[in-house]
Every structure is written in structure tokens, then in C-alpha cells.
Write a protein that holds these residues in place. Structure first.
Motif, PDB file in Angstrom:
ATOM      1  N   CYS A 112       0.837  -1.204   0.000  1.00 61.71           N
ATOM      2  CA  CYS A 112       0.000   0.000   0.000  1.00 61.71           C
ATOM      3  C   CYS A 112       0.868   1.249   0.000  1.00 61.71           C
ATOM      4  O   CYS A 112       0.645   2.187  -0.769  1.00 61.71           O
ATOM      5  CB  CYS A 112      -0.894   0.025   1.238  1.00 61.71           C
ATOM      6  N   GLY A 113       1.881   1.256   0.890  1.00 59.78           N
ATOM      7  CA  GLY A 113       2.775   2.415   0.970  1.00 59.78           C
ATOM      8  C   GLY A 113       3.460   2.660  -0.352  1.00 59.78           C
ATOM      9  O   GLY A 113       3.512   3.792  -0.847  1.00 59.78           O
ATOM     10  N   LYS A 114       3.972   1.583  -0.967  1.00 62.42           N
ATOM     11  CA  LYS A 114       4.682   1.729  -2.243  1.00 62.42           C
ATOM     12  C   LYS A 114       3.741   2.272  -3.307  1.00 62.42           C
ATOM     13  O   LYS A 114       4.136   3.094  -4.140  1.00 62.42           O
ATOM     14  CB  LYS A 114       5.248   0.374  -2.684  1.00 62.42           C
ATOM     15  N   PHE A 115       2.486   1.804  -3.253  1.00 59.63           N
ATOM     16  CA  PHE A 115       1.525   2.260  -4.255  1.00 59.63           C
ATOM     17  C   PHE A 115       1.289   3.764  -4.133  1.00 59.63           C
ATOM     18  O   PHE A 115       1.255   4.476  -5.139  1.00 59.63           O
ATOM     19  CB  PHE A 115       0.205   1.490  -4.115  1.00 59.63           C
ATOM     20  N   ILE A 116       1.166   4.243  -2.893  1.00 54.81           N
ATOM     21  CA  ILE A 116       0.983   5.688  -2.692  1.00 54.81           C
ATOM     22  C   ILE A 116       2.179   6.443  -3.263  1.00 54.81           C
ATOM     23  O   ILE A 116       2.035   7.437  -3.977  1.00 54.81           O
ATOM     24  CB  ILE A 116       0.813   6.008  -1.197  1.00 54.81           C
ATOM     25  N   LEU A 117       3.391   5.938  -2.962  1.00 55.04           N
ATOM     26  CA  LEU A 117       4.603   6.625  -3.424  1.00 55.04           C
ATOM     27  C   LEU A 117       4.655   6.666  -4.940  1.00 55.04           C
ATOM     28  O   LEU A 117       4.940   7.709  -5.539  1.00 55.04           O
ATOM     29  CB  LEU A 117       5.846   5.919  -2.885  1.00 55.04           C
ATOM     30  N   VAL A 118       4.368   5.512  -5.576  1.00 60.64           N
ATOM     31  CA  VAL A 118       4.460   5.473  -7.040  1.00 60.64           C
ATOM     32  C   VAL A 118       3.421   6.389  -7.663  1.00 60.64           C
ATOM     33  O   VAL A 118       3.731   7.159  -8.574  1.00 60.64           O
ATOM     34  CB  VAL A 118       4.298   4.023  -7.553  1.00 60.64           C
ATOM     35  N   SER A 119       2.182   6.367  -7.122  1.00 59.37           N
ATOM     36  CA  SER A 119       1.165   7.187  -7.792  1.00 59.37           C
ATOM     37  C   SER A 119       1.445   8.670  -7.594  1.00 59.37           C
ATOM     38  O   SER A 119       1.141   9.475  -8.471  1.00 59.37           O
ATOM     39  CB  SER A 119      -0.244   6.830  -7.328  1.00 59.37           C
ATOM     40  N   PHE A 145      -0.367  22.572  -2.105  1.00 60.65           N
ATOM     41  CA  PHE A 145      -0.788  21.175  -2.036  1.00 60.65           C
ATOM     42  C   PHE A 145      -0.257  20.381  -3.222  1.00 60.65           C
ATOM     43  O   PHE A 145       0.139  19.223  -3.070  1.00 60.65           O
ATOM     44  CB  PHE A 145      -2.314  21.076  -1.942  1.00 60.65           C
ATOM     45  N   ALA A 146      -0.245  21.005  -4.408  1.00 61.54           N
ATOM     46  CA  ALA A 146       0.271  20.303  -5.583  1.00 61.54           C
ATOM     47  C   ALA A 146       1.732  19.939  -5.384  1.00 61.54           C
ATOM     48  O   ALA A 146       2.141  18.792  -5.596  1.00 61.54           O
ATOM     49  CB  ALA A 146       0.108  21.174  -6.828  1.00 61.54           C
ATOM     50  N   ILE A 147       2.537  20.936  -4.931  1.00 61.65           N
ATOM     51  CA  ILE A 147       3.964  20.679  -4.694  1.00 61.65           C
ATOM     52  C   ILE A 147       4.132  19.606  -3.624  1.00 61.65           C
ATOM     53  O   ILE A 147       4.923  18.672  -3.769  1.00 61.65           O
ATOM     54  CB  ILE A 147       4.651  21.992  -4.250  1.00 61.65           C
ATOM     55  N   GLY A 148       3.325  19.718  -2.554  1.00 61.41           N
ATOM     56  CA  GLY A 148       3.433  18.751  -1.469  1.00 61.41           C
ATOM     57  C   GLY A 148       3.114  17.343  -1.928  1.00 61.41           C
ATOM     58  O   GLY A 148       3.892  16.421  -1.700  1.00 61.41           O
ATOM     59  N   PHE A 149       1.994  17.170  -2.614  1.00 58.64           N
ATOM     60  CA  PHE A 149       1.591  15.818  -3.006  1.00 58.64           C
ATOM     61  C   PHE A 149       2.532  15.237  -4.044  1.00 58.64           C
ATOM     62  O   PHE A 149       2.804  14.039  -4.050  1.00 58.64           O
ATOM     63  CB  PHE A 149       0.147  15.815  -3.517  1.00 58.64           C
ATOM     64  N   ARG A 150       3.035  16.108  -4.918  1.00 67.60           N
ATOM     65  CA  ARG A 150       3.972  15.622  -5.925  1.00 67.60           C
ATOM     66  C   ARG A 150       5.265  15.129  -5.263  1.00 67.60           C
ATOM     67  O   ARG A 150       5.879  14.172  -5.718  1.00 67.60           O
ATOM     68  CB  ARG A 150       4.258  16.764  -6.909  1.00 67.60           C
ATOM     69  N   SER A 151       5.674  15.791  -4.153  1.00 73.39           N
ATOM     70  CA  SER A 151       6.960  15.458  -3.547  1.00 73.39           C
ATOM     71  C   SER A 151       6.904  14.246  -2.626  1.00 73.39           C
ATOM     72  O   SER A 151       7.942  13.731  -2.246  1.00 73.39           O
ATOM     73  CB  SER A 151       7.500  16.647  -2.755  1.00 73.39           C
ATOM     74  N   ILE A 152       5.682  13.820  -2.242  1.00 75.00           N
ATOM     75  CA  ILE A 152       5.594  12.682  -1.320  1.00 75.00           C
ATOM     76  C   ILE A 152       6.339  11.488  -1.882  1.00 75.00           C
ATOM     77  O   ILE A 152       7.099  10.822  -1.180  1.00 75.00           O
ATOM     78  CB  ILE A 152       4.118  12.284  -1.083  1.00 75.00           C
ATOM     79  N   GLY A 153       6.141  11.210  -3.152  1.00 78.08           N
ATOM     80  CA  GLY A 153       6.735  10.025  -3.754  1.00 78.08           C
ATOM     81  C   GLY A 153       8.242  10.021  -3.636  1.00 78.08           C
ATOM     82  O   GLY A 153       8.849   9.058  -3.162  1.00 78.08           O
ATOM     83  N   PHE A 154       8.853  11.139  -4.030  1.00 76.93           N
ATOM     84  CA  PHE A 154      10.308  11.276  -3.995  1.00 76.93           C
ATOM     85  C   PHE A 154      10.831  11.142  -2.570  1.00 76.93           C
ATOM     86  O   PHE A 154      11.683  10.301  -2.267  1.00 76.93           O
ATOM     87  CB  PHE A 154      10.660  12.634  -4.595  1.00 76.93           C
ATOM     88  N   CYS A 155      10.277  11.982  -1.641  1.00 78.97           N
ATOM     89  CA  CYS A 155      10.774  11.985  -0.263  1.00 78.97           C
ATOM     90  C   CYS A 155      10.514  10.648   0.404  1.00 78.97           C
ATOM     91  O   CYS A 155      11.397  10.086   1.061  1.00 78.97           O
ATOM     92  CB  CYS A 155      10.091  13.083   0.535  1.00 78.97           C
TER      93      CYS A 155
END
Lengths: 265, 262
Positions: A112-119, A145-155
Motif C-alpha cells: 500500500c505504501g509503495k503504491f501511494i509513493l508510485v502514484s 498542495f500540488a507541490i506537497g503531493f507531488r513530492s511525497i513520492g520522492f521523499c
């Protein structure tokens, strides 16, 4: 024919697989070239058009820096980038804990965690910006919010990797001494991943400064809004100024990050 | 900065670290004020978000012909841009490697790479849309620039890390420069190069969904049009197909890397 053994670098299977990749790539390329709708005349015309563009941009309209509030837009861009990074780090920590397989032992939760990161990484920052503009309306809130959500995957991805590589000694020691899970996380894991954490925070902030300067094109605040306005009004001299500002701010962000990294991490 | 204190003993109360966290909190409060965020706006947004999501579900695949056409154009842009971008970044990256080339070759190549990296792809896309008009050509040119900036840099770094022994051996045996490149340098970096190329293809696919937003061809244009017409169920369909396409290409690139890695 003699039956001497000859050495070959690859087995026939390997060679076949490589050949298949080459063939696939070439045929995809040929197919694309033959079907894509390109008007060659436009390409021949491009140097003239670019020259025209640059003559229109010259001289750079420095007066509009104060007149059109470019300065405020720049500050807003930096704030969006920084707040977005902080938001991303807040959101990325639980997701990283979820997807690190030495902390969360359940493969389903890891997945589940990986899926969130990838999406989060798959959807582009401009697309995230479009979505959040639809939710929060145009403005800096959507951009953050856009910058934040986009960066979740990377971080989250990098943090999860750092968490999986920690030394188990201190953690076992803490567990043996009967420390509760929160203490194990704070005193066992956190000191070991802190350098990686601050490093990736800086790195992502640098990227976010670049991204936050363009998300305004879809209405998500920052200097991109000014750029969009100037483009729509064909004020090319103002466009030149804004591009110059973006360039400067990106270079400054890069220098700051490099300096901090050299001195501290 | 809070960073310098993290290495010290975490069990002592650390004044500098606390001050750092405090500073961070102050900044957040300042920035929230500066950007004019209010709690009510956030709550309103959540309500809008719920409406938005309910309009997106179920995704509307009725206009699948348009969708497929655009996806194919996106793939075409990514493929052509990757081929030309990777092809051009080979010589440029090689010229930028400091251990192979004299300085008067490396610095122009490094300048080209730095220029390609300096701006966000969307800004390049805007300039190219002006130069060559709306359509896939602008997107292709943008992504070529992007690929040169990215692969050129990584490729130069990869070449700078190679072992120089084969190079010296070949030079000692009197091989011409081109043979040294092909037989001593390239075999050492070929695997990494394939890795970069597949990664760049993925990146180009992602970005080609984006350059369309400013009119440079591909599915981004349709996406933005659907957004502007409040056509949210079609928007959802587009988003789902983009994510599916990118995941598919990631799976394929993992397979390709596995083939070249043994």
C-alpha cells in the motif's frame, strides 16, 4: 568441422533477447516517425521565429519588476516551494514508515505504501496543480498542495530506503531495554536517518523551487501566474524579465543548497 | 539551520535543535500568513474536493477513440524525443567527460548541458511552441533538450568514473582515438547508458503528458481542455490511462534493464 569449444560472451538466449529489444526500439521509432503529425516547414521556419522571439524580448522590461509586483510573486513562489516541501515531509514520514519492510512487517501494508509513493510520482506536478486548482480554487493554496503531493513520492521513497538500511544494533538495544515503539523510532531510527532526511529535504526543496515557478501557468499561484498573463498579452519584454527572474531564483536556490550541504551535512 | 545538531547525542536536550524547530515553526506561521491561507478556505476546499471526486466517478471512457489517439501521440513524442535526445547526448556527454577530452572541448559541452538543465521543461515548451507552432514538434524539441541536459550530465559522470587501464593499453598499442572510444570506453559504460536511456524514456513519457498543457502536443492538451470544460469524468479517464501507461512503461524498462544487466 572440428568440435573445438569457442568462447562466447553471451548465450544465444541473451543475444536473442537483446536483439528483440533493439528490434522493438527501432520499429517503434520508425512507426513513430512515420505517423507523427509534423509539418516540416515549421521546423525550417524555427530559426527565423526564434530570432523574432528574441528581438521582441529585447530590451528586457526591468521597470515592470516593481510595477507588476513581480517581486511579490517571487516571494510567493519561494513560500509555496518551502511550505510544499514541509507538507511533503510531514506526509512522507508515515508513508515511508508504512513502506519500509523492516518497520512495518506486513507485505500488504508495504505494498500500500509503495503504491501511494508510485502514484504520487507518476502524476506530474502540473497535473497535480490542475487537480488542486479544481478543489481549492486558483491560488497559492492549490500550489502548495500540488507541490506537497507531488513530492511525497520522492521523499517517501528515499526515506524508506534510508530506513531499510539502518544499523540494527541500537534498535535491538532499545527494544531489549523495553523502550516503547515511539522511543525506538525517535531514539533508534531517527538519529540514523536524520542526515539522509535533511539531505533529501534540501534536494527536494531545490527541485520544488523550479516546479513552483511554473505551476502558476494553470493558476496555482506564484510567478507562473505573472508569466501566463505576460504570455497571453504578448508582452515579450515582460516575459523576458520573468524568465530572467526564474533563472536567477533557481540558480540562487541551487547555490544555497550546495553551500548548506558542504557546510553541514 | 537545524541540521548541524542532529549528529550530537540525541538523548540530551539540545538547545540549538530546539531553536531550529522553533524557527521552522515561526517560518510556517509566517508563510501561512503571507500566502493568505485560512482554515475556512481549507474546509471549503474539502467540500469542493468531495464534489470533484464524486463527479470524477465513474470515469467516462466513452470518447476512448480520442483518448487512444492522444495516448499514441504522447508515446510517439516520447519515442522520437528519446531517440534523438539520447543520440545527441552520447557525443555531448563524451565531450563533457574531463578525463577524455581537453578543456577547450569540455567546457562548451558542459555549457550546453547546463543551458539544457537551467529551465523547467514547461518554459522550454512555451518557447518552442512560439518557434514551431502548436503541435507535437514543439513537444519533441522540448523533450530532446531535456534529455540532453539529463543524460548528457549522467553520461559524462559515468565516463569520468571508468577505469583508465584499458584506455592506456589501447593507446600504448597504437589504436586510433575512435577505436579507443569504441573498444575501451563504451563497453565500460554501456550498461549504465542503457539504464539512463530507459529511465529517460520513462521521464519523457511523464513529461510528454505535461508539455501538452501549453500546447506542445500529446495528451496534456486534452487533459487541460477537459479540466477547463469541467468535464471531470473524462478527466478521470485521462488520468487513469496516463498512470496505467507510465506504470506499463516502468515494467517494460525494468525488463529491458534485466536483459542488459547480465
Amino acid at each position: 568441422m572440428t568440435d573445438t569449444m569457442t568462447w562466447e560472451r553471451f548465450t544465444p538466449g541473451q543475444r536473442l533477447a537483446r536483439f528483440a529489444v533493439y528490434l522493438g526500439a527501432v520499429s517503434l521509432f520508425v512507426f513513430s516517425l512515420s505517423t507523427v503529425e509534423i509539418i516540416p516547414e515549421f521546423l525550417y521556419d524555427a530559426p527565423y521565429q526564434l530570432q523574432d522571439l528574441f528581438t521582441r524580448m529585447w530590451p528586457v522590461d526591468f521597470a515592470s519588476y516593481t510595477q507588476e509586483n513581480i517581486h511579490d510573486a517571487l516571494i510567493e513562489t519561494l513560500n509555496i516551494a518551502s511550505l510544499g516541501t514541509i507538507l511533503a515531509l510531514f506526509l512522507a514520514v508515515p508513508v515511508a514508515l508504512l513502506s519500509a519492510n523492516n518497520i512495518t512487517k506486513s507485505p500488504v501494508l508495504n505494498w500500500c505504501g509503495k503504491f501511494i509513493l508510485v502514484s504520487s510520482r507518476t502524476v506530474n506536478s502540473l497535473v497535480w496543480a490542475i487537480l488542486f486548482v479544481a478543489i481549492f480554487g486558483p491560488g497559492a493554496l492549490a500550489g502548495t498542495f500540488a507541490i506537497g503531493f507531488r513530492s511525497i513520492g520522492f521523499c517517501g521513497k528515499l526515506l524508506a530506503e534510508a530506513l531499510e538500511e539502518v544499523d540494527h544494533g541500537p534498535i535491538e538495544a532499545l527494544r531489549a531495554a523495553g523502550a516503547p515503539t515511539v522511543s525506538v523510532l525517535l531514539k533508534g531510527y531517527w538519529p540514523q536517518v536524520a542526515p539522509a532526511f535533511w539531505g533529501l529535504a534540501l534536494f527536494r526543496w531545490d527541485i520544488n523551487v523550479r516546479e513552483s515557478s511554473v505551476i502558476g501557468l494553470v493558476g496555482a499561484g506564484g510567478i507562473g501566474v505573472a508569466l501566463d498573463t505576460a504570455l497571453n498579452l504578448f508582452r515579450w519584454q515582460q516575459v523576458a524579465l520573468i524568465l530572467l527572474c526564474i533563472f536567477t531564483i533557481v540558480i540562487i536556490a541551487e547555490i544555497v543548497v550546495t553551500k548548506i550541504r558542504q557546510n553541514i551535512i | 539551520m537545524t541540521t548541524d545538531v542532529q549528529r550530537k547525542s540525541p538523548f540530551k536536550a539540545n538547545i540549538v535543535a530546539r531553536m531550529g524547530w522553533l524557527l521552522l515553526a515561526c517560518y510556517v506561521v509566517y508563510a501561512l500568513n503571507a500566502l493568505d491561507f485560512t482554515w475556512t478556505r481549507f474546509i471549503d476546499g474539502l467540500g469542493n474536493g468531495a464534489d470533484f471526486l464524486s463527479e470524477m466517478i465513474p470515469p467516462n471512457f466513452e470518447r476512448w477513440k480520442l483518448l487512444v489517439e492522444n495516448l499514441i501521440e504522447t508515446i510517439e513524442i516520447a519515442v522520437i524525443a528519446s531517440v534523438f535526445g539520447v543520440g545527441l547526448s552520447l557525443p555531448i556527454g563524451m565531450c563533457a567527460a574531463r578525463n577524455l577530452m581537453p578543456e577547450w572541448v569540455t567546457w562548451p559541452a558542459r555549457t550546453v548541458i547546463a543551458v539544457c538543465r537551467s529551465f523547467h521543461p514547461v518554459i522550454f515548451a512555451i518557447l518552442f511552441v512560439k518557434a514551431v507552432g502548436f503541435g507535437p514538434l514543439a513537444g519533441i524539441l522540448t523533450l530532446i533538450f531535456l534529455s540532453i541536459g539529463f543524460i548528457g550530465k549522467l553520461f559524462a559522470e559515468a565516463i569520468e568514473e571508468i577505469s583508465l587501464k584499458p584506455v592506456e593499453a589501447m593507446k600504448a598499442a597504437g589504436a586510433p582515438f575512435l577505436s579507443v572510444l569504441i573498444f575501451a570506453v563504451l563497453p565500460q559504460v554501456f550498461n549504465r547508458f542503457i539504464g539512463f536511456a530507459t529511465y529517460q524514456f520513462d521521464a519523457n513519457l511523464r513529461n510528454s503528458t505535461m508539455v501538452g498543457i501549453v500546447g506542445a502536443g500529446g495528451i496534456g492538451g486534452t487533459l487541460f481542455a477537459a479540466f477547463q470544460r469541467f468535464d471531470y469524468d473524462f478527466l478521470a479517464a485521462i488520468l487513469i490511462s496516463i498512470v496505467a501507461l507510465i506504470m506499463l512503461s516502468e515494467i517494460i524498462s525494468v525488463k529491458i534493464k534485466a536483459i542488459f544487466n547480465d
